[in-house]
Design a protein around this motif. Sequence first.
Motif, short mmCIF file in Angstrom:
data_model
loop_
_atom_site.label_atom_id
_atom_site.label_comp_id
_atom_site.label_asym_id
_atom_site.label_seq_id
_atom_site.Cartn_x
_atom_site.Cartn_y
_atom_site.Cartn_z
N ASN A 22 0.90 -1.10 0.02
CA ASN A 22 -0.11 -0.03 -0.16
C ASN A 22 0.95 1.28 -0.22
O ASN A 22 1.43 1.78 0.95
N SER A 24 1.97 5.26 -1.48
CA SER A 24 1.63 6.54 -1.26
C SER A 24 0.45 6.96 -2.25
O SER A 24 0.41 6.43 -3.06
N ARG A 25 -0.24 7.75 -1.88
CA ARG A 25 -1.46 8.35 -2.77
C ARG A 25 -2.47 7.27 -3.22
O ARG A 25 -2.73 7.17 -4.31
N ASN A 26 -2.77 6.32 -2.25
CA ASN A 26 -3.64 5.17 -2.38
C ASN A 26 -3.07 4.32 -3.69
O ASN A 26 -4.08 3.81 -4.30
N GLN A 27 -1.87 4.22 -3.82
CA GLN A 27 -1.51 3.28 -4.96
C GLN A 27 -1.29 1.84 -4.29
O GLN A 27 -0.68 1.79 -3.31
N GLU A 29 0.05 -1.98 -4.88
CA GLU A 29 0.86 -3.17 -6.12
C GLU A 29 0.70 -4.51 -5.20
O GLU A 29 1.16 -4.59 -4.14
#
Length: 68
Positions: A22, A24-27, A29
């Motif tokens: 999880n 930054s900025r709701n990214q 992967e």
Amino acid sequence: MIDIVKNRVVKYLDKDIMFRYNGSRNQVEEFSGRIINCYKYVFIIDTGTIVRSFSYSDVLIGVLEIDI
């Protein structure tokens, strides 16, 4: 608390595992990899194409999730 996380991570050494990072900025992967080494403060994941390192506190606070 960190020691509990470290002991759990060491159990998955050299096993294929799915991870969810999880960022930054709701990214978010998702990737699969193998924990290849554990050190005092960090552990190393080999994804086949790249080697990544994370701290045990990343697992503790939820930045990295380990799916069996």
